[in-house]
Motif scaffolding. Structure first.
Motif, PDB file in Angstrom:
ATOM      1  N   PRO A   1      -2.955   6.946 -11.383  1.00 21.10           N
ATOM      2  CA  PRO A   1      -4.282   6.785 -10.764  1.00 21.10           C
ATOM      3  C   PRO A   1      -4.629   5.327 -10.476  1.00 21.10           C
ATOM      4  O   PRO A   1      -5.260   5.030  -9.451  1.00 21.10           O
ATOM      5  N   ALA A   2      -4.215   4.413 -11.370  1.00 14.42           N
ATOM      6  CA  ALA A   2      -4.490   2.990 -11.143  1.00 14.42           C
ATOM      7  C   ALA A   2      -3.819   2.503  -9.862  1.00 14.42           C
ATOM      8  O   ALA A   2      -4.390   1.694  -9.114  1.00 14.42           O
ATOM      9  N   MET A   3      -2.615   2.995  -9.590  1.00 13.92           N
ATOM     10  CA  MET A   3      -1.914   2.612  -8.354  1.00 13.92           C
ATOM     11  C   MET A   3      -2.640   3.145  -7.122  1.00 13.92           C
ATOM     12  O   MET A   3      -2.818   2.421  -6.131  1.00 13.92           O
ATOM     13  N   ILE A   4      -3.060   4.403  -7.180  1.00 12.84           N
ATOM     14  CA  ILE A   4      -3.781   4.999  -6.044  1.00 12.84           C
ATOM     15  C   ILE A   4      -5.086   4.257  -5.791  1.00 12.84           C
ATOM     16  O   ILE A   4      -5.435   3.930  -4.641  1.00 12.84           O
ATOM     17  N   ILE A   5      -5.823   3.975  -6.857  1.00 14.43           N
ATOM     18  CA  ILE A   5      -7.100   3.257  -6.727  1.00 14.43           C
ATOM     19  C   ILE A   5      -6.884   1.872  -6.126  1.00 14.43           C
ATOM     20  O   ILE A   5      -7.624   1.427  -5.252  1.00 14.43           O
ATOM     21  N   THR A   6      -5.839   1.180  -6.593  1.00 14.72           N
ATOM     22  CA  THR A   6      -5.534  -0.155  -6.066  1.00 14.72           C
ATOM     23  C   THR A   6      -5.165  -0.083  -4.590  1.00 14.72           C
ATOM     24  O   THR A   6      -5.564  -0.951  -3.796  1.00 14.72           O
ATOM     25  N   ALA A   7      -4.428   0.953  -4.199  1.00 13.36           N
ATOM     26  CA  ALA A   7      -4.084   1.132  -2.782  1.00 13.36           C
ATOM     27  C   ALA A   7      -5.340   1.304  -1.945  1.00 13.36           C
ATOM     28  O   ALA A   7      -5.479   0.698  -0.868  1.00 13.36           O
TER      29      ALA A   7
ATOM     30  N   ILE B   1      -6.738  -1.112   1.011  1.00 11.43           N
ATOM     31  CA  ILE B   1      -7.041  -0.611   2.352  1.00 11.43           C
ATOM     32  C   ILE B   1      -8.420  -1.100   2.797  1.00 11.43           C
ATOM     33  O   ILE B   1      -8.626  -1.439   3.969  1.00 11.43           O
ATOM     34  N   LYS B   2      -9.343  -1.181   1.845  1.00 11.25           N
ATOM     35  CA  LYS B   2     -10.698  -1.680   2.138  1.00 11.25           C
ATOM     36  C   LYS B   2     -10.753  -3.210   2.144  1.00 11.25           C
ATOM     37  O   LYS B   2     -11.816  -3.792   2.352  1.00 11.25           O
ATOM     38  N   ASP B   3      -9.598  -3.847   1.893  1.00  9.42           N
ATOM     39  CA  ASP B   3      -9.465  -5.310   1.938  1.00  9.42           C
ATOM     40  C   ASP B   3     -10.347  -6.018   0.902  1.00  9.42           C
ATOM     41  O   ASP B   3     -10.888  -7.085   1.162  1.00  9.42           O
TER      42      ASP B   3
ATOM     43  N   ILE C   1       0.829  -1.206   0.000  1.00 11.37           N
ATOM     44  CA  ILE C   1       0.000   0.000   0.000  1.00 11.37           C
ATOM     45  C   ILE C   1       0.867   1.260   0.000  1.00 11.37           C
ATOM     46  O   ILE C   1       0.589   2.227  -0.721  1.00 11.37           O
ATOM     47  N   THR C   2       1.935   1.227   0.793  1.00  7.96           N
ATOM     48  CA  THR C   2       2.840   2.376   0.867  1.00  7.96           C
ATOM     49  C   THR C   2       3.454   2.673  -0.498  1.00  7.96           C
ATOM     50  O   THR C   2       3.495   3.834  -0.936  1.00  7.96           O
ATOM     51  N   PHE C   3       3.938   1.620  -1.181  1.00  5.33           N
ATOM     52  CA  PHE C   3       4.514   1.805  -2.512  1.00  5.33           C
ATOM     53  C   PHE C   3       3.473   2.315  -3.496  1.00  5.33           C
ATOM     54  O   PHE C   3       3.764   3.190  -4.324  1.00  5.33           O
TER      55      PHE C   3
END
Length: 265
Positions: free
Chosen positions: A185-191, A195-197, A141-143
């Motif tokens: 944006p795809a990375m942020i959305i995936t993070a 986070i929501k598991d 998530i951090t990456f």
């Protein structure tokens, strides 16, 4: 994991074979770029064709061997499609108007819609549970958050002076477009999904990491090839992309190895 897998495999195979032929042609006959690519950019084009050629072979192999229960190879296939989309979208946006330009358009379209079809056929009911070591999950998530922030800063620091001067770049402007509109944006959305598991987050993260590895490794190889084409070599740039690409490879492998999948079927 994927419903209608046979349909998806047909799309993957068509994309991979065409990508294989086009990239191989570019490697064998580099003169096709002589009128449309500058001397400084050619090493990067050659390295991209080399990685695309390898990726295409691997995608063909996965397509011919993969089964519905083989979830991790399906994730890798999605990653390869993302790479092919990015690679040929660069050629499309940069207006590489050689005799293969229509094939670049076709490959960009084929790979994009193959990704769409793959994701729309994702069957979440197939999974009972997905688990990832919590520390690796936090690192992932951090990456997925820090890398977009880093590249948003880097690309903005290059774009703002161009905007202020009203200057138009001749080459490499496609990177800003593809990264800022699609990849980051795809990375942020995936993070956020992780986070929501949500299950899909565990599947997308390694695919994004491996796609980032292949792309950045291609840039690194291109940097190391520059002296062969009598172009100024920047060790700082080459090793930056090499280290970053290997970091993504390590994260991708860790996610693949540590991901525990329990299915309902």
């Amino acid at each position: 994991m994927i419903k209608n897998l046979e349909l998806n495999k047909k799309l993957w195979l068509i994309t991979a074979i065409l990508s294989l032929l086009v990239s191989l042609t570019g490697l064998i006959n580099q003169d096709i770029y002589s009128k449309v690519v500058s001397k400084e950019i050619l090493p990067g084009v050659v390295s991209q064709d080399l990685i695309t050629f390898i990726i295409s072979i691997l995608l063909i192999y996965i397509t011919l061997k993969v089964t519905k229960t083989a979830i991790k190879p399906q994730i890798i296939a999605l990653s390869f499609l993302a790479y092919i989309f990015y690679a040929y979208s660069i050629y499309v946006i940069e207006q590489i108007y050689n005799s293969f330009y229509l094939f670049y358009l076709l490959l960009s379209s084929l790979s994009f819609w193959s990704i769409v079809v793959t994701l729309t056929n994702y069957d979440k009911s197939y999974f009972k549970e997905l688990k990832l070591n919590k520390y690796l999950k936090y690192l992932t998530i951090t990456f997925l958050i820090l890398i977009p922030l880093l590249f948003c800063f880097l690309w903005s620091s290059q774009l703002l002076p161009l905007m202020a001067a009203g200057e138009k770049k001749e080459f490499t402007f496609s990177i800003y477009i593809l990264d800022l509109i699609f990849v980051l944006p795809a990375m942020i959305i995936t993070a956020l999904i992780l986070i929501k598991d949500k299950i899909i987050g565990y599947l997308l993260a390694p695919a994004l990491f491996f796609k980032a590895f292949t792309l950045l490794f291609s840039v690194a190889i291109g940097s190391f090839l520059r002296p062969l084409y009598n172009v100024n070599f920047s060790a700082e740039q080459a090793f930056f992309y090499l280290i970053l690409s290997l970091s993504f490879l390590a994260l991708s492998i860790l996610n693949f190895v540590q991901l525990k999948i329990t299915t309902k079927k």
